[in-house]
Design a protein around this motif. Structure first.
Motif, mmCIF file in Angstrom:
data_model
loop_
_atom_site.group_PDB
_atom_site.id
_atom_site.type_symbol
_atom_site.label_atom_id
_atom_site.label_comp_id
_atom_site.label_asym_id
_atom_site.label_seq_id
_atom_site.Cartn_x
_atom_site.Cartn_y
_atom_site.Cartn_z
ATOM 1 N N UNK A 19 52.070 21.966 40.694
ATOM 2 C CA UNK A 19 52.812 23.188 40.424
ATOM 3 C C UNK A 19 52.961 23.436 38.925
ATOM 4 N N UNK A 20 53.203 22.373 38.175
ATOM 5 C CA UNK A 20 53.332 22.503 36.723
ATOM 6 C C UNK A 20 52.016 22.985 36.108
ATOM 7 N N UNK A 21 50.902 22.425 36.586
ATOM 8 C CA UNK A 21 49.592 22.837 36.073
ATOM 9 C C UNK A 21 49.332 24.316 36.375
ATOM 10 N N UNK A 22 49.608 24.748 37.617
ATOM 11 C CA UNK A 22 49.387 26.141 37.981
ATOM 12 C C UNK A 22 50.250 27.079 37.150
ATOM 13 N N UNK A 67 49.253 30.721 30.382
ATOM 14 C CA UNK A 67 48.147 30.864 29.434
ATOM 15 C C UNK A 67 47.380 32.159 29.674
ATOM 16 N N UNK A 68 47.103 32.467 30.954
ATOM 17 C CA UNK A 68 46.357 33.681 31.265
ATOM 18 C C UNK A 68 47.128 34.931 30.861
ATOM 19 N N UNK A 69 48.445 34.919 31.045
ATOM 20 C CA UNK A 69 49.246 36.073 30.638
ATOM 21 C C UNK A 69 49.190 36.275 29.128
ATOM 22 N N UNK A 70 49.299 35.191 28.370
ATOM 23 C CA UNK A 70 49.197 35.292 26.911
ATOM 24 C C UNK A 70 47.799 35.735 26.497
ATOM 25 N N UNK A 71 46.783 35.200 27.195
ATOM 26 C CA UNK A 71 45.404 35.553 26.880
ATOM 27 C C UNK A 71 45.176 37.046 27.094
ATOM 28 N N UNK A 72 45.635 37.565 28.239
ATOM 29 C CA UNK A 72 45.416 38.972 28.540
ATOM 30 C C UNK A 72 46.144 39.875 27.560
ATOM 31 N N UNK A 73 47.347 39.492 27.126
ATOM 32 C CA UNK A 73 48.081 40.281 26.147
ATOM 33 C C UNK A 73 47.366 40.298 24.798
ATOM 34 N N UNK A 74 46.832 39.136 24.414
ATOM 35 C CA UNK A 74 46.181 39.022 23.108
ATOM 36 C C UNK A 74 44.870 39.788 23.048
ATOM 37 N N UNK A 75 44.117 39.780 24.158
ATOM 38 C CA UNK A 75 42.790 40.370 24.150
ATOM 39 C C UNK A 75 42.716 41.641 24.991
ATOM 40 N N UNK A 76 43.822 42.329 25.162
ATOM 41 C CA UNK A 76 43.863 43.493 26.058
ATOM 42 C C UNK A 76 43.104 44.694 25.504
ATOM 43 N N UNK A 77 43.012 44.842 24.192
ATOM 44 C CA UNK A 77 42.441 46.054 23.592
ATOM 45 C C UNK A 77 41.182 45.765 22.782
ATOM 46 N N UNK A 78 40.334 44.905 23.319
ATOM 47 C CA UNK A 78 39.087 44.590 22.626
ATOM 48 C C UNK A 78 38.124 45.776 22.670
ATOM 49 N N UNK A 79 37.303 45.887 21.622
ATOM 50 C CA UNK A 79 36.254 46.896 21.616
ATOM 51 C C UNK A 79 35.155 46.472 22.595
ATOM 52 N N UNK A 80 34.276 47.425 22.906
ATOM 53 C CA UNK A 80 33.171 47.114 23.818
ATOM 54 C C UNK A 80 32.313 45.989 23.251
ATOM 55 N N UNK A 81 32.040 46.024 21.963
ATOM 56 C CA UNK A 81 31.211 44.980 21.347
ATOM 57 C C UNK A 81 31.869 43.612 21.469
ATOM 58 N N UNK A 116 33.715 30.375 42.090
ATOM 59 C CA UNK A 116 34.289 30.073 40.787
ATOM 60 C C UNK A 116 35.791 30.356 40.766
ATOM 61 N N UNK A 117 36.395 30.456 41.961
ATOM 62 C CA UNK A 117 37.832 30.745 42.010
ATOM 63 C C UNK A 117 38.639 29.659 41.311
ATOM 64 N N UNK A 118 38.150 28.409 41.390
ATOM 65 C CA UNK A 118 38.887 27.301 40.775
ATOM 66 C C UNK A 118 38.919 27.392 39.262
ATOM 67 N N UNK A 119 38.022 28.224 38.677
ATOM 68 C CA UNK A 119 38.001 28.373 37.223
ATOM 69 C C UNK A 119 39.170 29.218 36.718
ATOM 70 N N UNK A 120 39.803 29.943 37.632
ATOM 71 C CA UNK A 120 40.944 30.787 37.264
ATOM 72 C C UNK A 120 40.585 31.797 36.183
ATOM 73 N N UNK A 121 39.400 32.438 36.331
ATOM 74 C CA UNK A 121 39.049 33.510 35.412
ATOM 75 C C UNK A 121 40.100 34.613 35.518
ATOM 76 N N UNK A 122 40.575 35.107 34.388
ATOM 77 C CA UNK A 122 41.493 36.242 34.452
ATOM 78 C C UNK A 122 40.708 37.540 34.390
ATOM 79 N N UNK A 123 41.410 38.673 34.548
ATOM 80 C CA UNK A 123 40.734 39.963 34.653
ATOM 81 C C UNK A 123 39.984 40.317 33.380
#
Length: 291
Positions: free
Chosen positions: A90-93, A99-113, A265-272
């Motif tokens: 549970x702690x790992x999940x 981490x995924x929430x922070x990642x998505x916030x940080x990289x939410x507005x990337x350019x196409x390139x 690849x569900x176990x990889x926990x790729x975010x959107x």
């Protein structure tokens, strides 16, 4: 022995020791009683080759042990691990989710390139072992992803069929269309059905719609290409073809190909964001022989 710092592991260990001790004590007492007791009492009606068993009650120790196990199991499932207590899983999940929430916030507005560059990095680490660093499938060993999400991918599917996506309608057979008709159907799907809403061959769209309706495509994919009404898993939803939603399904379920099994690849926990980046990178690739 850092694992003993986990309370659930410690409780489980103590419970196992207790069960083992009770089993040894109870079994020892019963064996001793069997050795000392003289055969007497009522026999049951069951008989095997002249051997019968006594009509005795269930041993009290066995009944008590069984009841304790039932109570312990109820407590363990509903009040301890994993529903209402700390666990390392549970702690790992939770850490992954944070981490995924922070990642998505940080990289939410990337350019196409930047999205394409991120997708290339993910592809090289996770996908290139089978699809090759150029994504061409290493001479047929895996799917040629340079055609994915484009007319070329649809044409290839029409010409060779499709296997391994796990839909209830079964595998898609070879349709036997001419190259011109296959190209027209592909242009119609990309322009009118897919959410991409763009085709390299706009002049073929009307012809493609007519071929789509008469060649049997609607029989599985539905008249609008979104599948059969009320049968969500009967055939692929072509409106998602070329989008990250289609890629997300393949990553989650895997795909059985002609030469082997692509794992989930569900176990990889790729975010959107990562899935979108991977889709944009694959969409940016040019099919073999084109510039």
């Amino acid at each position: 022995m850092g694992w003993l710092s986990d309370n659930i592991n410690l409780i489980g260990l103590l419970a196992a020791i207790g069960i083992l001790a009770l089993t040894i004590i109870t079994a020892g007492a019963l064996i001793k009683k069997m050795r000392e007791a003289k055969p007497s009492g009522d026999l049951t009606d069951h008989n095997w080759d002249g051997i019968s068993e006594f009509n005795n009650n269930i041993p009290v120790g066995w009944v008590l042990t069984f009841m304790v196990l039932v109570v312990w199991l109820f407590w363990y499932v509903f009040f301890a691990y994993p529903l209402d207590a700390y666990s390392q899983i549970g702690e790992y999940n939770q850490e992954v989710q944070t981490h995924n929430e922070k990642f998505e916030q940080k990289w939410a507005n990337l350019s196409h390139e930047d999205m394409v560059n991120m997708g290339q990095g993910i592809f090289l680490v996770q996908c290139s072992q089978c699809h090759g660093i150029t994504a061409e499938g290493m001479h047929g060993k895996a799917q040629n992803l340079t055609r994915w999400g484009k007319e070329e991918g649809i044409i290839d599917t029409i010409e060779h069929g499709s296997v391994g996506l796990g839909y209830d309608g079964g595998e898609m057979p070879v349709l036997g269309l001419s190259k011109e008709d296959a190209k027209a159907v592909a242009s119609y799907i990309m322009a009118d059905i897919s959410e991409v809403k763009h085709t390299q061959y706009p002049d073929e769209v009307q012809k493609g719609k007519a071929v789509y309706d008469t060649a049997g495509c609607a029989g599985c994919h539905g008249p609008d290409g979104k599948g059969m009404p009320g049968m969500d898993n009967f055939a692929p939803d072509l409106s998602k073809y070329g989008t990250e939603d289609f890629l997300k399904r393949v990553l989650a379920h895997g795909k059985k190909g002609l030469i082997g099994q692509m794992p989930s690849f569900a176990y990889r926990n790729f975010n959107d964001v990562q899935i979108k980046a991977l889709a944009e990178y694959i969409n940016s690739l040019m099919p073999l022989g084109e510039e």
